[in-house]
Design a protein around this motif. Structure first.
Motif, PDB file in Angstrom:
ATOM      1  N   GLY A  29       1.219   4.688   0.468  1.00 17.56           N
ATOM      2  CA  GLY A  29       0.662   5.780  -0.637  1.00 17.56           C
ATOM      3  C   GLY A  29      -0.193   6.833   0.219  1.00 17.56           C
ATOM      4  N   LEU A  30       0.114   8.263  -0.278  1.00 16.35           N
ATOM      5  CA  LEU A  30      -0.520   9.164   0.548  1.00 16.35           C
ATOM      6  C   LEU A  30      -1.587   9.653  -0.345  1.00 16.35           C
ATOM      7  CD1 LEU A  30      -0.373  11.212   3.043  1.00 16.35           C
ATOM      8  CD2 LEU A  30       1.028  12.443   1.979  1.00 16.35           C
ATOM      9  N   GLU A  31      -2.842   9.517   0.163  1.00 17.94           N
ATOM     10  CA  GLU A  31      -4.136   9.875  -0.944  1.00 17.94           C
ATOM     11  C   GLU A  31      -4.240  11.329  -0.909  1.00 17.94           C
ATOM     12  OE1 GLU A  31      -8.814   8.713  -1.221  1.00 17.94           O
ATOM     13  OE2 GLU A  31      -7.419   7.624   0.145  1.00 17.94           O
ATOM     14  N   LEU A  32      -3.557  11.866  -1.851  1.00 12.25           N
ATOM     15  CA  LEU A  32      -3.840  13.608  -2.019  1.00 12.25           C
ATOM     16  C   LEU A  32      -5.325  13.857  -2.429  1.00 12.25           C
ATOM     17  CD1 LEU A  32      -0.576  14.127  -3.871  1.00 12.25           C
ATOM     18  CD2 LEU A  32      -0.936  14.424  -1.422  1.00 12.25           C
ATOM     19  N   SER A  33      -5.852  12.930  -3.322  1.00 16.18           N
ATOM     20  CA  SER A  33      -7.455  13.073  -3.676  1.00 16.18           C
ATOM     21  C   SER A  33      -7.907  11.749  -4.022  1.00 16.18           C
ATOM     22  CB  SER A  33      -7.517  14.202  -4.827  1.00 16.18           C
ATOM     23  OG  SER A  33      -7.134  13.404  -6.097  1.00 16.18           O
ATOM     24  N   HIS A  34      -9.222  11.801  -4.412  1.00 18.02           N
ATOM     25  CA  HIS A  34      -9.867  10.411  -4.589  1.00 18.02           C
ATOM     26  C   HIS A  34      -9.185   9.426  -5.451  1.00 18.02           C
ATOM     27  CE1 HIS A  34     -12.760   7.162  -4.754  1.00 18.02           C
ATOM     28  NE2 HIS A  34     -12.916   7.482  -6.253  1.00 18.02           N
ATOM     29  N   ASN A  35      -8.348   9.947  -6.594  1.00 15.98           N
ATOM     30  CA  ASN A  35      -7.617   9.361  -7.318  1.00 15.98           C
ATOM     31  C   ASN A  35      -6.302   9.565  -7.608  1.00 15.98           C
ATOM     32  OD1 ASN A  35      -8.778  11.388  -8.582  1.00 15.98           O
ATOM     33  ND2 ASN A  35      -9.564  10.363 -10.421  1.00 15.98           N
ATOM     34  N   PHE A  36      -5.753  10.263  -6.800  1.00 18.59           N
ATOM     35  CA  PHE A  36      -4.290  10.919  -6.985  1.00 18.59           C
ATOM     36  C   PHE A  36      -3.450  10.318  -5.570  1.00 18.59           C
ATOM     37  CE2 PHE A  36      -1.067  14.214  -7.528  1.00 18.59           C
ATOM     38  CZ  PHE A  36      -0.606  13.638  -8.780  1.00 18.59           C
ATOM     39  N   PHE A  37      -2.373   9.827  -5.702  1.00 20.02           N
ATOM     40  CA  PHE A  37      -1.489   9.105  -4.500  1.00 20.02           C
ATOM     41  C   PHE A  37       0.041   9.597  -4.907  1.00 20.02           C
ATOM     42  CE2 PHE A  37      -5.152   6.424  -5.141  1.00 20.02           C
ATOM     43  CZ  PHE A  37      -5.496   6.240  -3.784  1.00 20.02           C
ATOM     44  N   MET A  38       0.501   9.645  -3.866  1.00 21.38           N
ATOM     45  CA  MET A  38       1.843  10.121  -3.650  1.00 21.38           C
ATOM     46  C   MET A  38       2.531   8.809  -2.833  1.00 21.38           C
ATOM     47  SD  MET A  38       4.248  13.275  -2.299  1.00 21.38           S
ATOM     48  CE  MET A  38       4.237  14.166  -3.720  1.00 21.38           C
ATOM     49  N   ASP A  39       3.475   8.015  -3.657  1.00 23.61           N
ATOM     50  CA  ASP A  39       3.904   7.042  -2.955  1.00 23.61           C
ATOM     51  C   ASP A  39       5.362   7.150  -2.325  1.00 23.61           C
ATOM     52  OD1 ASP A  39       1.695   5.311  -3.587  1.00 23.61           O
ATOM     53  OD2 ASP A  39       2.590   4.625  -5.393  1.00 23.61           O
ATOM     54  N   PHE A  40       5.755   6.577  -1.402  1.00 22.91           N
ATOM     55  CA  PHE A  40       6.888   6.539  -0.479  1.00 22.91           C
ATOM     56  C   PHE A  40       7.178   5.316  -0.248  1.00 22.91           C
ATOM     57  CE2 PHE A  40       4.789  10.586   0.532  1.00 22.91           C
ATOM     58  CZ  PHE A  40       5.875  11.622   0.137  1.00 22.91           C
ATOM     59  N   GLY A  41       8.348   4.762  -0.727  1.00 21.06           N
ATOM     60  CA  GLY A  41       8.726   3.243  -0.511  1.00 21.06           C
ATOM     61  C   GLY A  41      10.251   3.099  -0.547  1.00 21.06           C
ATOM     62  N   TYR A  42      10.434   1.797  -0.378  1.00 22.44           N
ATOM     63  CA  TYR A  42      11.846   1.122  -0.358  1.00 22.44           C
ATOM     64  C   TYR A  42      11.754  -0.303  -1.019  1.00 22.44           C
ATOM     65  CZ  TYR A  42      15.849  -2.109   0.839  1.00 22.44           C
ATOM     66  OH  TYR A  42      16.703  -2.788   0.870  1.00 22.44           O
ATOM     67  N   ARG A  43      12.831  -0.743  -1.701  1.00 21.26           N
ATOM     68  CA  ARG A  43      12.698  -2.059  -2.430  1.00 21.26           C
ATOM     69  C   ARG A  43      14.049  -2.485  -2.699  1.00 21.26           C
ATOM     70  NH1 ARG A  43      10.213  -2.105  -8.486  1.00 21.26           N
ATOM     71  NH2 ARG A  43      11.803  -0.815  -9.589  1.00 21.26           N
TER      72      ARG A  43
END
Length: 182
Positions: free
Chosen positions: A139-153
């Protein structure tokens, strides 16, 4: 003794509230869905889109979430049919808090997938199957409570049966998501 117990409970409750937070989000990406059947000598895969809204709760380094995933329609040729799926999963994430803006995680989940088969010749069927998944991302923390996730499953979506043929259904997903944590 009672005062110490009450103080311990209050301290735990305050600590729990400070380190726990609900969240929600949406992820989307591409999925390679494979259907394999030794019985019918079928081994086909389709690259399709997936979209997944979710809600969850974070407690310290653990996240627990409920998720719905839609895999768009893929066309298979042997026998000729269209396939799409709807998965309902419960997921757990090990997501250590870090002081950097990047938060790596690993995840696992279990649930059920409803497979929708539509044959070109006209027959159709809905079949449900046990589903499990494992994955990793950050997760890339854009602000204290907003994240951008990059993943594989990786998802094992069970062994659905259509027109007397059993298939093994698996998917590999690469996704990007947005998550808002309260």
């Amino acid at each position: 003794m009672i005062k110490i117990s009450i103080l311990t409970v209050l301290l735990f409750a305050v600590t729990f509230q400070l380190n726990a937070a609900p969240y929600f989000g949406l992820r989307g990406g591409i999925s390679e869905t494979r259907l394999v059947s030794k019985q019918a000598d079928v081994r086909e895969s389709e690259t399709d889109e997936m979209i997944s809204p979710f809600i969850g709760y974070r407690i310290e380094i653990l996240r627990v979430e409920a998720e719905y995933t839609y895999h768009s329609e893929g066309q298979y040729t042997k026998p000729a049919f269209d396939h799409k799926s709807h998965s309902f999963m419960g997921n757990m994430y090990l997501d250590p808090m870090s002081k950097s803006i990047m938060h790596p995680y690993i995840n696992a989940g279990a649930g059920v997938t409803i497979h929708q088969f539509d044959a070109i010749s006209g027959s159709s069927d809905n079949v449900s199957a046990f589903t499990w998944s494992v994955g990793a991302g950050f997760g890339l923390e854009l602000s204290h409570n907003f994240f951008m996730d990059f993943g594989y499953r990786f998802l094992n979506m069970g062994k659905p049966k259509f027109e007397q043929i059993s298939y093994t259904s698996k998917a590999s997903e690469a996704y990007v998501g947005l998550r808002f944590q309260f």
